[in-house]
Design an enzyme around this catalytic site. Structure first.
Site, PDB file in Angstrom:
ATOM      1  N   ARG A   1      10.546  -8.164 -29.910  1.00  0.00           N
ATOM      2  CA  ARG A   1       9.563  -8.854 -30.772  1.00  0.00           C
ATOM      3  C   ARG A   1       8.164  -8.769 -30.161  1.00  0.00           C
ATOM      4  O   ARG A   1       8.022  -8.761 -28.943  1.00  0.00           O
ATOM      5  CB  ARG A   1       9.954 -10.327 -30.939  1.00  0.00           C
ATOM      6  CG  ARG A   1      11.143 -10.523 -31.856  1.00  0.00           C
ATOM      7  CD  ARG A   1      11.591 -11.970 -31.889  1.00  0.00           C
ATOM      8  NE  ARG A   1      12.841 -12.152 -31.185  1.00  0.00           N
ATOM      9  CZ  ARG A   1      13.327 -13.336 -30.823  1.00  0.00           C
ATOM     10  NH1 ARG A   1      12.661 -14.439 -31.113  1.00  0.00           N
ATOM     11  NH2 ARG A   1      14.481 -13.422 -30.185  1.00  0.00           N
TER      12      ARG A   1
ATOM     13  N   ASN B   1      27.306 -20.058 -30.931  1.00  0.00           N
ATOM     14  CA  ASN B   1      25.942 -19.567 -30.796  1.00  0.00           C
ATOM     15  C   ASN B   1      25.906 -18.170 -31.402  1.00  0.00           C
ATOM     16  O   ASN B   1      26.318 -17.200 -30.768  1.00  0.00           O
ATOM     17  CB  ASN B   1      25.570 -19.548 -29.306  1.00  0.00           C
ATOM     18  CG  ASN B   1      24.124 -19.157 -29.074  1.00  0.00           C
ATOM     19  OD1 ASN B   1      23.433 -18.754 -30.004  1.00  0.00           O
ATOM     20  ND2 ASN B   1      23.678 -19.270 -27.840  1.00  0.00           N
TER      21      ASN B   1
ATOM     22  N   ASN C   1      16.877 -14.430 -13.091  1.00  0.00           N
ATOM     23  CA  ASN C   1      17.516 -13.342 -12.325  1.00  0.00           C
ATOM     24  C   ASN C   1      16.584 -12.245 -11.823  1.00  0.00           C
ATOM     25  O   ASN C   1      17.047 -11.342 -11.137  1.00  0.00           O
ATOM     26  CB  ASN C   1      18.587 -12.662 -13.196  1.00  0.00           C
ATOM     27  CG  ASN C   1      19.688 -13.621 -13.582  1.00  0.00           C
ATOM     28  OD1 ASN C   1      20.341 -14.180 -12.721  1.00  0.00           O
ATOM     29  ND2 ASN C   1      19.867 -13.844 -14.878  1.00  0.00           N
TER      30      ASN C   1
ATOM     31  N   GLU D   1      22.215 -23.648 -22.865  1.00  0.00           N
ATOM     32  CA  GLU D   1      21.986 -24.110 -24.242  1.00  0.00           C
ATOM     33  C   GLU D   1      23.280 -24.632 -24.874  1.00  0.00           C
ATOM     34  O   GLU D   1      23.275 -25.632 -25.593  1.00  0.00           O
ATOM     35  CB  GLU D   1      21.405 -22.959 -25.074  1.00  0.00           C
ATOM     36  CG  GLU D   1      19.975 -22.639 -24.675  1.00  0.00           C
ATOM     37  CD  GLU D   1      19.573 -21.214 -24.941  1.00  0.00           C
ATOM     38  OE1 GLU D   1      20.266 -20.291 -24.459  1.00  0.00           O
ATOM     39  OE2 GLU D   1      18.559 -21.002 -25.619  1.00  0.00           O
TER      40      GLU D   1
ATOM     41  N   ILE E   1      15.912 -13.134 -17.710  1.00  0.00           N
ATOM     42  CA  ILE E   1      14.895 -12.547 -16.832  1.00  0.00           C
ATOM     43  C   ILE E   1      14.364 -13.606 -15.865  1.00  0.00           C
ATOM     44  O   ILE E   1      14.269 -13.379 -14.654  1.00  0.00           O
ATOM     45  CB  ILE E   1      13.736 -11.955 -17.681  1.00  0.00           C
ATOM     46  CG1 ILE E   1      14.263 -10.845 -18.601  1.00  0.00           C
ATOM     47  CG2 ILE E   1      12.619 -11.454 -16.791  1.00  0.00           C
ATOM     48  CD1 ILE E   1      13.258 -10.361 -19.649  1.00  0.00           C
TER      49      ILE E   1
ATOM     50  N   ARG F   1      24.466 -23.821 -32.631  1.00  0.00           N
ATOM     51  CA  ARG F   1      23.054 -23.647 -32.316  1.00  0.00           C
ATOM     52  C   ARG F   1      22.409 -23.105 -33.578  1.00  0.00           C
ATOM     53  O   ARG F   1      22.796 -22.030 -34.059  1.00  0.00           O
ATOM     54  CB  ARG F   1      22.895 -22.667 -31.161  1.00  0.00           C
ATOM     55  CG  ARG F   1      21.458 -22.378 -30.872  1.00  0.00           C
ATOM     56  CD  ARG F   1      21.318 -21.320 -29.816  1.00  0.00           C
ATOM     57  NE  ARG F   1      19.900 -21.059 -29.599  1.00  0.00           N
ATOM     58  CZ  ARG F   1      19.437 -20.059 -28.900  1.00  0.00           C
ATOM     59  NH1 ARG F   1      20.267 -19.223 -28.314  1.00  0.00           N
ATOM     60  NH2 ARG F   1      18.138 -19.883 -28.743  1.00  0.00           N
TER      61      ARG F   1
ATOM     62  N   MET G   1      15.146  -5.602 -19.699  1.00  0.00           N
ATOM     63  CA  MET G   1      14.266  -5.635 -18.532  1.00  0.00           C
ATOM     64  C   MET G   1      14.854  -4.879 -17.350  1.00  0.00           C
ATOM     65  O   MET G   1      14.132  -4.203 -16.612  1.00  0.00           O
ATOM     66  CB  MET G   1      13.978  -7.103 -18.167  1.00  0.00           C
ATOM     67  CG  MET G   1      13.000  -7.273 -17.056  1.00  0.00           C
ATOM     68  SD  MET G   1      11.381  -6.499 -17.370  1.00  0.00           S
ATOM     69  CE  MET G   1      10.494  -7.777 -18.238  1.00  0.00           C
TER      70      MET G   1
ATOM     71  N   ASN H   1      15.998 -12.338 -23.748  1.00  0.00           N
ATOM     72  CA  ASN H   1      15.701 -11.366 -24.791  1.00  0.00           C
ATOM     73  C   ASN H   1      14.600 -11.886 -25.699  1.00  0.00           C
ATOM     74  O   ASN H   1      13.665 -11.193 -26.045  1.00  0.00           O
ATOM     75  CB  ASN H   1      16.952 -11.109 -25.623  1.00  0.00           C
ATOM     76  CG  ASN H   1      17.565  -9.791 -25.253  1.00  0.00           C
ATOM     77  OD1 ASN H   1      16.859  -8.857 -24.893  1.00  0.00           O
ATOM     78  ND2 ASN H   1      18.881  -9.736 -25.326  1.00  0.00           N
TER      79      ASN H   1
ATOM     80  N   HIS I   1      10.947 -19.725 -20.450  1.00  0.00           N
ATOM     81  CA  HIS I   1      12.263 -19.239 -20.870  1.00  0.00           C
ATOM     82  C   HIS I   1      12.089 -17.753 -21.168  1.00  0.00           C
ATOM     83  O   HIS I   1      11.575 -17.370 -22.228  1.00  0.00           O
ATOM     84  CB  HIS I   1      12.739 -20.011 -22.114  1.00  0.00           C
ATOM     85  CG  HIS I   1      14.021 -19.490 -22.679  1.00  0.00           C
ATOM     86  ND1 HIS I   1      15.202 -20.178 -22.601  1.00  0.00           N
ATOM     87  CD2 HIS I   1      14.306 -18.330 -23.327  1.00  0.00           C
ATOM     88  CE1 HIS I   1      16.163 -19.464 -23.160  1.00  0.00           C
ATOM     89  NE2 HIS I   1      15.641 -18.342 -23.627  1.00  0.00           N
TER      90      HIS I   1
ATOM     91  N   LYS J   1      28.858 -16.005 -29.871  1.00  0.00           N
ATOM     92  CA  LYS J   1      29.445 -16.578 -28.668  1.00  0.00           C
ATOM     93  C   LYS J   1      30.112 -17.886 -29.067  1.00  0.00           C
ATOM     94  O   LYS J   1      29.501 -18.709 -29.769  1.00  0.00           O
ATOM     95  CB  LYS J   1      28.297 -16.839 -27.691  1.00  0.00           C
ATOM     96  CG  LYS J   1      28.711 -17.050 -26.278  1.00  0.00           C
ATOM     97  CD  LYS J   1      27.442 -16.967 -25.411  1.00  0.00           C
ATOM     98  CE  LYS J   1      27.677 -17.503 -24.040  1.00  0.00           C
ATOM     99  NZ  LYS J   1      26.438 -17.594 -23.269  1.00  0.00           N
TER     100      LYS J   1
ATOM    101  N   HIS K   1      13.511 -22.324 -28.760  1.00  0.00           N
ATOM    102  CA  HIS K   1      14.207 -22.435 -27.461  1.00  0.00           C
ATOM    103  C   HIS K   1      14.310 -23.879 -26.999  1.00  0.00           C
ATOM    104  O   HIS K   1      14.411 -24.169 -25.806  1.00  0.00           O
ATOM    105  CB  HIS K   1      13.502 -21.591 -26.364  1.00  0.00           C
ATOM    106  CG  HIS K   1      13.584 -20.117 -26.592  1.00  0.00           C
ATOM    107  ND1 HIS K   1      12.503 -19.280 -26.511  1.00  0.00           N
ATOM    108  CD2 HIS K   1      14.639 -19.331 -26.902  1.00  0.00           C
ATOM    109  CE1 HIS K   1      12.870 -18.043 -26.763  1.00  0.00           C
ATOM    110  NE2 HIS K   1      14.169 -18.047 -27.016  1.00  0.00           N
TER     111      HIS K   1
HETATM  112  P1  AMP Z   1      19.114 -13.542 -22.120  1.00  0.00           P
HETATM  113  O1  AMP Z   1      18.632 -13.327 -23.522  1.00  0.00           O
HETATM  114  O2  AMP Z   1      18.719 -14.879 -21.558  1.00  0.00           O
HETATM  115  O3  AMP Z   1      20.573 -13.232 -21.924  1.00  0.00           O
HETATM  116  O4  AMP Z   1      18.336 -12.463 -21.214  1.00  0.00           O
HETATM  117  C1  AMP Z   1      18.498 -11.081 -21.402  1.00  0.00           C
HETATM  118  C2  AMP Z   1      17.440 -10.344 -20.570  1.00  0.00           C
HETATM  119  O5  AMP Z   1      17.602 -10.701 -19.176  1.00  0.00           O
HETATM  120  C3  AMP Z   1      17.544  -8.824 -20.626  1.00  0.00           C
HETATM  121  O6  AMP Z   1      16.247  -8.261 -20.757  1.00  0.00           O
HETATM  122  C4  AMP Z   1      18.107  -8.450 -19.269  1.00  0.00           C
HETATM  123  O7  AMP Z   1      17.698  -7.180 -18.841  1.00  0.00           O
HETATM  124  C5  AMP Z   1      17.469  -9.523 -18.392  1.00  0.00           C
HETATM  125  N1  AMP Z   1      18.147  -9.653 -17.117  1.00  0.00           N
HETATM  126  C6  AMP Z   1      19.380 -10.145 -16.849  1.00  0.00           C
HETATM  127  N2  AMP Z   1      19.655 -10.040 -15.530  1.00  0.00           N
HETATM  128  C7  AMP Z   1      18.567  -9.459 -14.947  1.00  0.00           C
HETATM  129  C8  AMP Z   1      18.219  -9.062 -13.621  1.00  0.00           C
HETATM  130  N3  AMP Z   1      19.053  -9.243 -12.601  1.00  0.00           N
HETATM  131  N4  AMP Z   1      16.998  -8.504 -13.416  1.00  0.00           N
HETATM  132  C9  AMP Z   1      16.151  -8.301 -14.437  1.00  0.00           C
HETATM  133  N5  AMP Z   1      16.418  -8.659 -15.714  1.00  0.00           N
HETATM  134  C10 AMP Z   1      17.602  -9.222 -15.963  1.00  0.00           C
END
Ligand code: AMP
Length: 407
Positions: free
Chosen positions: A251, A12, A341, A389, A338, A103, A293, A221, A218, A19, A191
């Site tokens: 974006r 990925n 979590n 994914e 986000i 991917r 976030m 990022n 979804h 990754k 996605h």
């Molecule tokens: P991803 O692209 O799916 O890895 O998501 C990355 C995003 O998830 C980033 O903006 C992180 O800040 C957010 N993120 C991960 N863990 C948390 C959390 N516990 N609370 C808020 N945002 C989170």
């Protein structure tokens, strides 16, 4: 001595990370398409060209590498990919991979399912680079790197657009002269590997809901939403490119196309506009603090709060739009970094949905990232399901291996 199970690598390659995950294919998976390959290890390099950091661990959590590198050593995706592969290959010496699944972000109108990679496929993926400038070149770098190292190894491309390939015409159209649609200027959606995983997962955890009208958010990022009916995608917030719809980490999401014209009239080049819309906008651009976030939620800056408030409102608006397409809403699912979590972001989004959809959350379940976070009285169930994914890429790669008679 029994022969070891075949090994698949899943690659990925994102905009600033690579990754690589190692999966083994159980014997039973050769006969049964629903038996998933099993994750045994993974490694990734983040911060390519900025602050490269390599991490690799076994599926049981045992860390086998955690190291930072000078930028000069991991300045691009090619170098990053070689390094991750080197680390993982130490454990693979006696059982080299039989296939590599990638991917790939954009499959355009040519690819509606995973395919075996050959010269023709590579040429067609290259032609799609302008539609996914942040991702597609890196996906191709990884494909070429594997070809160079092992020219006969089976490589499979799994597309983020493919899950949306069945959208009807109304979901694909933009109101431009029709000839552009015929030239492939359509709303594809992205996605899809994440949404395919969630559709499968829903049939396991809530089969009654999986049959109905579901919106999946979804939120990572990159961020988008998908409207599903009976487990099939019927619409998505993303369009021709992965810029459309929700605002994201960097974006912009949907903006008035007149803004792009104005920027061009001010003398900005296409490349400069592209960099701004993909890399300097979204949460980062609005807040001036971060694209992350977590950083925004803990910041005291008023603009950080403004960015989060805007993000939550836009997500809720997109949910409303997709619910109209579906003709109702039977379940809402949150996923990705986000979505899976952040109780704070989920509750801000759902607060906008209370009046129109009768959605209310169970504060305790939301705080714990529980699987069902809606209250008993909520008219629409709300779920949190982490996505996978890479698992979907491994599954599709194993299927293609079977179809090609390779084990
Ligand atoms: P991803 O692209 O799916 O890895 O998501 C990355 C995003 O998830 C980033 O903006 C992180 O800040 C957010 N993120 C991960 N863990 C948390 C959390 N516990 N609370 C808020 N945002 C989170």
């Amino acid at each position: 001595m029994s022969t070891p199970h075949p090994v698949i690598l899943v690659v990925n390659a994102g905009s600033s990370s690579v990754k690589v995950s190692v999966y083994t294919v159980p014997e039973a998976a050769h006969e049964n398409a629903d038996i998933n390959p099993v994750l045994s290890a993974n490694g990734q390099i983040e911060g390519i060209g900025v602050a490269p950091r390599l991490r690799a661990s076994m599926a049981d959590g045992h860390v086998v590498a955690d190291e930072s590198f000078p930028v000069s050593q991991v300045s691009d995706h090619d170098a990053a990919f070689r390094l991750v592969r080197l680390v993982l290959s130490i454990g693979l010496r006696d059982n080299p991979p039989v296939a590599v699944g990638h991917r790939v972000v954009h499959g355009g109108s040519d690819f509606s399912q995973a395919v075996c990679i050959d010269d023709d496929v590579i040429a067609r993926l290259e032609a799609l680079i302008p539609l996914a400038p942040l991702h597609q070149p890196h996906n191709l770098t990884a494909i070429r790197a594997v070809r160079k190292a092992a020219p006969d190894l089976l490589q499979v491309a799994c597309f983020d657009t493919a899950f949306h390939a069945g959208h009807d015409m109304l979901a694909q159209l933009m109101a431009l002269p029709y000839s552009y649609y015929e030239r492939g200027i359509r709303r594809y959606g992205f996605h899809g590997l994440s949404y395919e995983y969630i559709a499968r997962r829903l049939t396991q955890v809530a089969p009654d809901l999986a049959e109905g009208r579901v919106i999946v958010a979804h939120l990572g990022n990159g961020a988008s939403l998908c409207a599903m009916h009976g487990g099939r995608s019927v619409d998505s917030t993303m369009g021709l490119t992965a810029l459309d719809g929700m605002p994201m980490g960097t974006r912009c999401g949907s903006i008035d196309p007149g803004v792009v014209l104005w920027l061009a009239q001010q003398g900005m080049t296409a490349d400069a506009i592209q960099s701004m819309l993909y890399g300097e906008s979204g949460l980062k651009g609005l807040s001036g603090v971060s694209s992350d976030m977590r950083a925004l939620l803990t910041s005291d800056e008023p603009r950080a709060r403004l960015a989060v408030d805007f993000y939550a409102l836009r997500a809720a608006q997109e949910i409303g739009k997709l619910a109209v397409t579906l003709g109702g809403l039977d379940a809402l699912v949150f996923t990705a970094g986000i979505g899976a979590n952040s109780p704070a972001v989920r509750s801000r989004i759902c607060a906008h949905l209370e009046t129109l959809f009768g959605i209310s959350l169970d504060a305790g379940a939301n705080e714990e990232n529980g699987q069902r976070i809606s209250s008993n009285g909520s008219r629409v169930p709300v779920l949190v399901l982490p996505t996978d994914e890479e698992g979907i890429v491994a599954l599709s790669t194993a299927r293609i291996m079977r179809e090609c008679g390779r084990r």
